[in-house]
Scaffold this active site. Structure first.
Site, PDB file in Angstrom:
ATOM      1  CG  ASP A 139      -1.958   1.095   1.139  1.00 41.52           C
ATOM      2  OD1 ASP A 139      -1.648   2.229   1.566  1.00 41.52           O
ATOM      3  OD2 ASP A 139      -3.066   0.841   0.646  1.00 41.52           O
TER       4      ASP A 139
ATOM      5  CB  CYS B 256      -1.868   3.753  -8.175  1.00 42.98           C
ATOM      6  SG  CYS B 256      -1.797   4.259  -6.437  1.00 42.98           S
TER       7      CYS B 256
ATOM      8  CB  ALA C 126       1.848   4.543  -7.631  1.00 48.52           C
TER       9      ALA C 126
ATOM     10  CB  CYS D 290      -8.124   8.274  -4.979  1.00 48.54           C
ATOM     11  SG  CYS D 290      -8.087   6.543  -4.433  1.00 48.54           S
TER      12      CYS D 290
END
Length: 233
Positions: free
Chosen positions: A48, A84, A87, A200
């Site tokens: 995560d 993501c 990321a 997100c």
């Protein structure tokens, strides 16, 4: 396969699936051969990102992301995208490793949020994202560089966002429309935002399943899909 791009996903898998659905839906195709050539890395084991950003003693996603980019280099993809938002904290280092361009989803979404407003001065751009993305300042930096004001929720509302992302969507694979719409209404009305970026990909899932009908809602994942189609074509 020639002339293909790579999708670095699995963060999470449902969000990656949502991106691919959006990508294929937006692609102007009338037959099988009109769709795009791509490879999907659904690397679900990547730790995560928010957990690590908030606490560096947690499992580090970097070795996994590094391995993926090096593999994509070997495959010879024309470009790569990461589904993501959080990321993108690792994007500067990933770009140093990549032999192909990596699309910058936060920058793309921020640019669209601003350029699609009638008045492009003194804008208040809201950010709905994980606490990890908020803490890294990825979107705030993009917004400030374009001369606008970044607006983030207070801690109580940020907790609600994290509950929606993690407890409802990631864990239960459910979207409560009332919870999701409440968050956007808070940003647009209570915080007087001129636009709100869904920063997100789980929020992109929420928008797909329970759309908030407003041109002021900028879905970063959809913007990325639109840019991907232009690059691939």
């Amino acid at each position: 396969m020639k002339d293909f791009f790579a999708i670095l996903g699995g963060m999470g898998t449902k969000a990656t699936e949502s991106f691919i659905k959006t990508l294929n839906t937006l692609t102007p195709a009338k037959k099988d051969q009109d769709y795009l050539n791509y490879i999907v890395f659904n690397h679900a084991e990547i730790p995560d990102r928010t957990n690590y950003i908030l606490d560096h003693s947690q499992a580090d996603p970097w070795p996994y992301l590094k391995e993926d980019i090096l593999q994509i280099n070997q495959l010879g993809a024309k470009f790569v995208l990461i589904t993501c938002n959080t990321a993108h904290y690792f994007l500067p280092e990933l770009k140093k490793l990549a032999t192909m361009p990596i699309l910058d989803m936060p920058k793309l979404a921020t640019t669209q949020a601003i350029t699609t407003r009638p008045n492009q001065k003194n804008l208040r751009i809201g950010i709905l994202a994980t606490s990890g993305t908020i803490q890294t300042g990825i979107y705030q930096k993009c917004i400030h560089e374009l001369g606008q004001t970044a607006v983030i929720p207070d801690q109580d509302w940020q907790n609600k966002i994290m509950t929606l992302i993690y407890a409802e969507i990631k864990q239960e694979d459910k979207v409560n429309p009332a919870h999701y719409h409440e968050l956007i209404t808070y940003m647009l009305k209570d915080l007087s935002c001129d636009a709100v970026i869904l920063g997100c990909t789980e929020l992109s899932v929420a928008q797909e399943r329970a759309p908030y009908q407003s041109a002021k809602v900028i879905d970063a994942q959809r913007v990325l899909a639109e840019k991907t189609i232009l690059m691939a074509k």
